[in-house]
Design a protein around this motif. Structure first.
Motif, PDB file in Angstrom:
ATOM      1  N   ILE A  39       2.490   6.233   6.159  1.00 56.95           N
ATOM      2  CA  ILE A  39       1.417   5.614   6.945  1.00 56.95           C
ATOM      3  C   ILE A  39       0.384   6.652   7.353  1.00 56.95           C
ATOM      4  O   ILE A  39      -0.823   6.392   7.340  1.00 56.95           O
ATOM      5  CB  ILE A  39       2.007   4.908   8.185  1.00 56.95           C
ATOM      6  N   GLU A  41      -0.457   9.290   5.682  1.00 56.86           N
ATOM      7  CA  GLU A  41      -1.289   9.594   4.518  1.00 56.86           C
ATOM      8  C   GLU A  41      -2.268   8.462   4.222  1.00 56.86           C
ATOM      9  O   GLU A  41      -3.387   8.703   3.769  1.00 56.86           O
ATOM     10  CB  GLU A  41      -0.392   9.838   3.296  1.00 56.86           C
ATOM     11  N   VAL A  42      -1.830   7.212   4.482  1.00 52.52           N
ATOM     12  CA  VAL A  42      -2.742   6.084   4.307  1.00 52.52           C
ATOM     13  C   VAL A  42      -3.928   6.214   5.249  1.00 52.52           C
ATOM     14  O   VAL A  42      -5.090   6.078   4.854  1.00 52.52           O
ATOM     15  CB  VAL A  42      -2.013   4.750   4.536  1.00 52.52           C
ATOM     16  N   VAL A  81      -3.740   5.346  -2.629  1.00 52.08           N
ATOM     17  CA  VAL A  81      -4.294   4.369  -1.687  1.00 52.08           C
ATOM     18  C   VAL A  81      -5.482   3.641  -2.319  1.00 52.08           C
ATOM     19  O   VAL A  81      -5.624   2.420  -2.188  1.00 52.08           O
ATOM     20  CB  VAL A  81      -4.717   5.064  -0.379  1.00 52.08           C
ATOM     21  N   ALA A  84      -2.467  11.287  -2.735  1.00 54.35           N
ATOM     22  CA  ALA A  84      -2.388  10.204  -1.752  1.00 54.35           C
ATOM     23  C   ALA A  84      -3.658   9.376  -1.775  1.00 54.35           C
ATOM     24  O   ALA A  84      -3.613   8.140  -1.709  1.00 54.35           O
ATOM     25  CB  ALA A  84      -2.139  10.771  -0.351  1.00 54.35           C
ATOM     26  N   GLU A  85      -4.809  10.025  -1.866  1.00 54.20           N
ATOM     27  CA  GLU A  85      -6.073   9.293  -1.920  1.00 54.20           C
ATOM     28  C   GLU A  85      -6.131   8.389  -3.145  1.00 54.20           C
ATOM     29  O   GLU A  85      -6.557   7.237  -3.060  1.00 54.20           O
ATOM     30  CB  GLU A  85      -7.242  10.282  -1.956  1.00 54.20           C
ATOM     31  N   VAL A 119       0.829  -1.208   0.000  1.00 51.97           N
ATOM     32  CA  VAL A 119       0.000   0.000   0.000  1.00 51.97           C
ATOM     33  C   VAL A 119       0.865   1.260   0.000  1.00 51.97           C
ATOM     34  O   VAL A 119       0.548   2.255  -0.651  1.00 51.97           O
ATOM     35  CB  VAL A 119      -0.952   0.000   1.209  1.00 51.97           C
ATOM     36  N   VAL A 120       2.009   1.197   0.682  1.00 50.12           N
ATOM     37  CA  VAL A 120       2.851   2.386   0.848  1.00 50.12           C
ATOM     38  C   VAL A 120       3.745   2.626  -0.357  1.00 50.12           C
ATOM     39  O   VAL A 120       3.923   3.766  -0.803  1.00 50.12           O
ATOM     40  CB  VAL A 120       3.708   2.239   2.131  1.00 50.12           C
ATOM     41  N   VAL A 159       3.739   6.622  -0.269  1.00 52.31           N
ATOM     42  CA  VAL A 159       2.702   7.165   0.608  1.00 52.31           C
ATOM     43  C   VAL A 159       3.052   6.793   2.044  1.00 52.31           C
ATOM     44  O   VAL A 159       3.322   5.624   2.342  1.00 52.31           O
ATOM     45  CB  VAL A 159       1.314   6.586   0.248  1.00 52.31           C
ATOM     46  N   ARG A 165      -4.065   1.014  -4.658  1.00 48.83           N
ATOM     47  CA  ARG A 165      -3.204  -0.021  -4.099  1.00 48.83           C
ATOM     48  C   ARG A 165      -3.916  -0.960  -3.143  1.00 48.83           C
ATOM     49  O   ARG A 165      -3.513  -2.124  -3.012  1.00 48.83           O
ATOM     50  CB  ARG A 165      -2.012   0.632  -3.382  1.00 48.83           C
ATOM     51  N   VAL A 166      -4.939  -0.526  -2.477  1.00 43.42           N
ATOM     52  CA  VAL A 166      -5.620  -1.409  -1.524  1.00 43.42           C
ATOM     53  C   VAL A 166      -6.271  -2.606  -2.236  1.00 43.42           C
ATOM     54  O   VAL A 166      -6.013  -3.760  -1.877  1.00 43.42           O
ATOM     55  CB  VAL A 166      -6.641  -0.624  -0.668  1.00 43.42           C
TER      56      VAL A 166
END
Length: 311
Positions: free
Chosen positions: A14, A16-17, A33, A29-30, A5-6, A12, A36-37
């Motif tokens: 943590i 920002e996650v 994330v 950042a949004e 995710v990072v 990104v 990537r999730v």
């Protein structure tokens, strides 16, 4: 999973996650994330499916070289999807899963039948050779089918390499029931696979229904392979590498080997996805390329270690 995710083209943090989950992060950042999730979840699920399927196939065939990619199972699923898209206009993910499972099953039966011909039955080398030849033939057929449709050729070729980019929770929700069914069937066959490891005659003497165990375990592995291929493409070598490494750690008892192979496959594919994103920034390498770099030398090492000579 945290690294997946990072890490990427844009790193990104943590914070920002967590902010992205809460809706307080900046737009970039949004977006990172949000992409990537589901990608991480798909990598975990597909890797677990391939690791578990590889361990089951090795147990069913008593073949250390068994792998969904090497035995042509993944390529059979790919040909079925290509044929469905070109000839029948199948576009939904659910239809791809069904035809992929059918194609994987037909390829598995064909390779096992060809590898069983001649003296000595289905030896490891004969199955590996039959799988390699079948995979090459199916790859040629896939090219012939896709060449007739330039509108989907580029997309299909990218998918055929094997990757988890472009994952979505909608696709995951459609493939998850199939993966769950296949995993449950495989795990229920663990005790029977322990008996098969002693040989068919001894397993039958212990009261096991050898044909039923082999059929049930193979069904579970085929469902896993077909669903995983429909979701992420024909990713090879995960089912070969992971079970061997798990045996070194926990032994040969399938009651432990199968769940640990699922965990190991999830780890390997997730790490491969992270590496593929980092080594070629700002571009990325699909996980199928990374697993091939890892799996090909491992395959050669297994062949030399087993000293397979039978033809």
């Amino acid at each position: 999973m945290v690294a997946s995710v990072v890490a990427g083209v844009r790193v990104v943090s943590i914070d920002e996650v967590l902010a992205g989950v809460g809706g307080a992060a900046d737009t970039l950042a949004e977006a990172a994330v949000a992409q990537r999730v589901p990608r991480t979840v798909l990598a975990v699920l597909v890797g677990a499916a391939l690791g578990l399927a590889g361990a089951v196939m090795q147990g069913v065939t008593r073949n250390p070289l068994a792998d969904p990619g090497i035995l042509g199972v993944n390529m059979g699923a790919s040909l079925a999807i290509a044929t469905g898209m070109v000839s029948f206009g199948l576009v939904s993910a659910a239809s791809h899963i069904w035809v992929a499972i059918l194609g994987a099953a037909v390829a598995a039966v064909f390779v096992y039948a060809v590898g069983s011909l001649g003296r000595g039955g289905p030896t490891p080398l004969k199955l590996a050779l039959a799988g390699a030849v079948t995979s090459a033939a199916l790859a040629s057929l896939i090219s012939a089918v896709i060449l007739a449709r330039n509108d989907i050729a580029a997309t299909f070729r990218s998918w055929q390499i094997g990757g988890v980019g472009g994952a979505s929770f909608d696709r995951i929700s459609q493939v998850l029931p199939f993966l769950a069914v296949g995993a449950v069937v495989c795990l229920l066959a663990a005790r029977g696979l322990n008996s098969l490891a002693l040989g068919d005659d001894l397993a039958a003497g212990l009261g096991e229904r050898v044909a039923l165990i082999r059929l049930g375990a193979s069904f579970g592995a085929v469902v896993l392979c077909g669903a995983a291929t429909a979701a992420a493409g024909p990713i090879a070598f995960v089912g070969l590498v992971v079970p061997h490494l798990c045996r070194l750690l926990i032994g040969v008892d399938h009651r432990w080997l199968l769940p640990f192979s699922a965990l190991g496959g999830a780890v390997l594919l997730t790490v491969a996805d992270v590496v593929g994103r980092l080594v070629a920034r700002p571009e990325e390498l699909d996980v199928g390329i990374i697993t091939a770099f890892v799996g090909a030398p491992f395959f050669i090492w297994i062949v030399r270690r087993q000293k397979v000579r039978a033809l």
